[in-house]
Design a protein around this motif. Sequence first.
Motif, PDB file in Angstrom:
ATOM      1  N   ASP A  32      47.283  51.023  45.553  1.00 23.35           N
ATOM      2  CA  ASP A  32      47.135  50.164  47.340  1.00 23.35           C
ATOM      3  C   ASP A  32      46.296  49.427  47.824  1.00 23.35           C
ATOM      4  N   SER A  33      45.298  50.818  47.345  1.00 28.49           N
ATOM      5  CA  SER A  33      43.809  49.698  48.376  1.00 28.49           C
ATOM      6  C   SER A  33      43.118  48.930  46.912  1.00 28.49           C
ATOM      7  N   MET A  34      44.144  48.679  46.373  1.00 25.67           N
ATOM      8  CA  MET A  34      43.299  48.010  44.588  1.00 25.67           C
ATOM      9  C   MET A  34      43.296  46.533  45.309  1.00 25.67           C
ATOM     10  N   GLY A  35      44.471  46.004  45.645  1.00 22.89           N
ATOM     11  CA  GLY A  35      44.921  44.769  45.635  1.00 22.89           C
ATOM     12  C   GLY A  35      44.100  43.365  46.596  1.00 22.89           C
ATOM     13  N   ALA A  36      43.536  44.523  48.148  1.00 24.83           N
ATOM     14  CA  ALA A  36      42.246  43.708  48.683  1.00 24.83           C
ATOM     15  C   ALA A  36      40.869  43.955  47.976  1.00 24.83           C
ATOM     16  N   SER A  37      40.714  44.971  47.030  1.00 26.56           N
ATOM     17  CA  SER A  37      39.834  45.053  46.820  1.00 26.56           C
ATOM     18  C   SER A  37      39.097  44.361  45.715  1.00 26.56           C
ATOM     19  N   MET A  38      40.589  43.908  44.319  1.00 22.62           N
ATOM     20  CA  MET A  38      40.576  43.072  43.592  1.00 22.62           C
ATOM     21  C   MET A  38      40.196  41.264  43.953  1.00 22.62           C
ATOM     22  N   ARG A  39      41.020  41.067  45.121  1.00 22.60           N
ATOM     23  CA  ARG A  39      40.914  39.424  45.902  1.00 22.60           C
ATOM     24  C   ARG A  39      40.163  38.888  46.115  1.00 22.60           C
ATOM     25  N   THR A  40      38.757  40.839  46.800  1.00 25.80           N
ATOM     26  CA  THR A  40      37.525  40.476  47.168  1.00 25.80           C
ATOM     27  C   THR A  40      36.774  40.330  45.711  1.00 25.80           C
ATOM     28  N   LEU A  41      37.188  40.547  44.935  1.00 25.64           N
ATOM     29  CA  LEU A  41      35.694  40.596  43.734  1.00 25.64           C
ATOM     30  C   LEU A  41      36.241  39.959  43.550  1.00 25.64           C
ATOM     31  N   ASN A  42      37.266  38.621  43.463  1.00 28.15           N
ATOM     32  CA  ASN A  42      37.495  37.945  42.620  1.00 28.15           C
ATOM     33  C   ASN A  42      36.985  36.844  43.857  1.00 28.15           C
ATOM     34  N   THR A  43      36.577  36.577  45.233  1.00 28.10           N
ATOM     35  CA  THR A  43      36.257  35.302  46.126  1.00 28.10           C
ATOM     36  C   THR A  43      34.499  35.842  45.469  1.00 28.10           C
ATOM     37  N   ALA A  44      34.297  37.574  45.534  1.00 25.78           N
ATOM     38  CA  ALA A  44      32.583  36.891  45.018  1.00 25.78           C
ATOM     39  C   ALA A  44      32.117  36.141  43.689  1.00 25.78           C
ATOM     40  N   LEU A  45      33.087  36.526  43.306  1.00 24.13           N
ATOM     41  CA  LEU A  45      32.940  35.867  41.938  1.00 24.13           C
ATOM     42  C   LEU A  45      32.623  34.684  41.763  1.00 24.13           C
ATOM     43  N   ASN A  46      33.148  33.891  42.646  1.00 20.54           N
ATOM     44  CA  ASN A  46      33.312  33.044  42.698  1.00 20.54           C
ATOM     45  C   ASN A  46      32.612  32.706  43.939  1.00 20.54           C
ATOM     46  N   ASN A  64      29.386  34.562  36.204  1.00 13.52           N
ATOM     47  CA  ASN A  64      29.589  33.390  35.653  1.00 13.52           C
ATOM     48  C   ASN A  64      30.314  34.408  34.192  1.00 13.52           C
ATOM     49  N   ASN A  65      30.084  35.370  33.182  1.00  6.37           N
ATOM     50  CA  ASN A  65      30.560  35.608  32.600  1.00  6.37           C
ATOM     51  C   ASN A  65      31.500  36.555  33.303  1.00  6.37           C
ATOM     52  N   LEU A  66      31.895  37.263  33.921  1.00  6.41           N
ATOM     53  CA  LEU A  66      32.931  38.108  34.213  1.00  6.41           C
ATOM     54  C   LEU A  66      34.482  36.545  34.629  1.00  6.41           C
ATOM     55  N   LYS A  67      34.035  35.727  35.206  1.00  2.00           N
ATOM     56  CA  LYS A  67      34.947  35.300  35.726  1.00  2.00           C
ATOM     57  C   LYS A  67      35.652  34.568  33.982  1.00  2.00           C
ATOM     58  N   LYS A  68      34.902  34.013  33.209  1.00  3.09           N
ATOM     59  CA  LYS A  68      35.664  34.176  31.742  1.00  3.09           C
ATOM     60  C   LYS A  68      36.936  35.282  30.365  1.00  3.09           C
ATOM     61  N   GLU A  73      39.530  43.371  32.837  1.00  4.46           N
ATOM     62  CA  GLU A  73      37.665  43.435  31.889  1.00  4.46           C
ATOM     63  C   GLU A  73      36.947  43.384  32.999  1.00  4.46           C
ATOM     64  N   ALA A  74      37.103  42.785  34.070  1.00  6.40           N
ATOM     65  CA  ALA A  74      36.319  42.070  34.707  1.00  6.40           C
ATOM     66  C   ALA A  74      35.837  42.905  35.741  1.00  6.40           C
ATOM     67  N   LEU A  75      36.857  44.052  36.504  1.00  5.91           N
ATOM     68  CA  LEU A  75      36.819  44.724  37.090  1.00  5.91           C
ATOM     69  C   LEU A  75      36.169  46.241  36.276  1.00  5.91           C
ATOM     70  N   GLU A  76      36.545  46.552  35.471  1.00  4.54           N
ATOM     71  CA  GLU A  76      36.468  47.897  34.392  1.00  4.54           C
ATOM     72  C   GLU A  76      34.820  47.789  33.804  1.00  4.54           C
ATOM     73  N   THR A  77      34.692  46.310  34.050  1.00  6.30           N
ATOM     74  CA  THR A  77      32.588  46.420  34.102  1.00  6.30           C
ATOM     75  C   THR A  77      32.076  46.107  35.180  1.00  6.30           C
ATOM     76  N   ALA A  95      28.619  47.878  47.161  1.00 11.30           N
ATOM     77  CA  ALA A  95      30.385  48.135  47.144  1.00 11.30           C
ATOM     78  C   ALA A  95      31.516  47.419  48.419  1.00 11.30           C
ATOM     79  N   ILE A  96      30.783  47.121  48.973  1.00 18.26           N
ATOM     80  CA  ILE A  96      31.678  46.341  50.191  1.00 18.26           C
ATOM     81  C   ILE A  96      31.031  45.436  49.984  1.00 18.26           C
ATOM     82  N   LYS A  97      29.453  44.695  49.524  1.00 17.26           N
ATOM     83  CA  LYS A  97      29.390  42.596  49.276  1.00 17.26           C
ATOM     84  C   LYS A  97      30.727  42.195  47.939  1.00 17.26           C
TER      85      LYS A  97
END
Length: 209
Positions: A32-46, A64-68, A73-77, A95-97
């Motif tokens: 359940d906590s993964m959704g917000a974390s992945m959205r934040t990760l996606n925002t951070a990547l961009n 840039n590499n993670l966005k590809k 895969e990006a999450l696991e990396t 982790a918070i950033k």
Amino acid sequence: DAIDKQSQQLGLSRKAYQEWEYILSQSGASIDSMGASMRTLNTALNSNDDEVKRAFSQLHLSANNLKKVKPEEALETVVRAFQKLPPSAKKSELAIKIFGRGGQQLMPLLNSSTTSIDEFRKSMEEMGLYMEDDAVDASVKFGDELDNLKRTFNSVKYNIGSKILPVLTAGIMKLTGFIVRFKRAIKEGDFESLWKWTKNAFDIKGHWC
């Protein structure tokens, strides 16, 4: 059904969703906590923010590499990169950033060994915890049809109720009125009137005696 719906919401494959649900549950966190974390990760990547870029740099990663690659895969990396760092206040800040507030919930996993993800996957394979796509599809269809059945039953129930309730309401109103009159007649000793009301209310045939 959760595998099908939530995997789409998180942008993960069904298999990846099952893996991360298991990995997180075994690490003291939840999917359940993964959704917000992945959205934040996606925002951070961009993000073009210098602090965020430095955060990825400290993990020896390139946004840039993670966005590809695929989201899973990006999450696991990123998780594996965190696992290489020793536990520290600085690591928590990173982790918070990258993951937002969800980063705190992910710390048990981020502080685990670099082999933990592989070990969890091996456990899933050995215990046969994966649901194949055909099983997921069948469960989704069953869940949808069960929902339709419940809604149909409720519809019938409400329609029947709409016909019966007015009759019951009228009956209750008459009964309430009769009880009020009954009590009044008993109090006043007016048994003749009481009998007349009773006979009329219940259509009793006979004579007062």
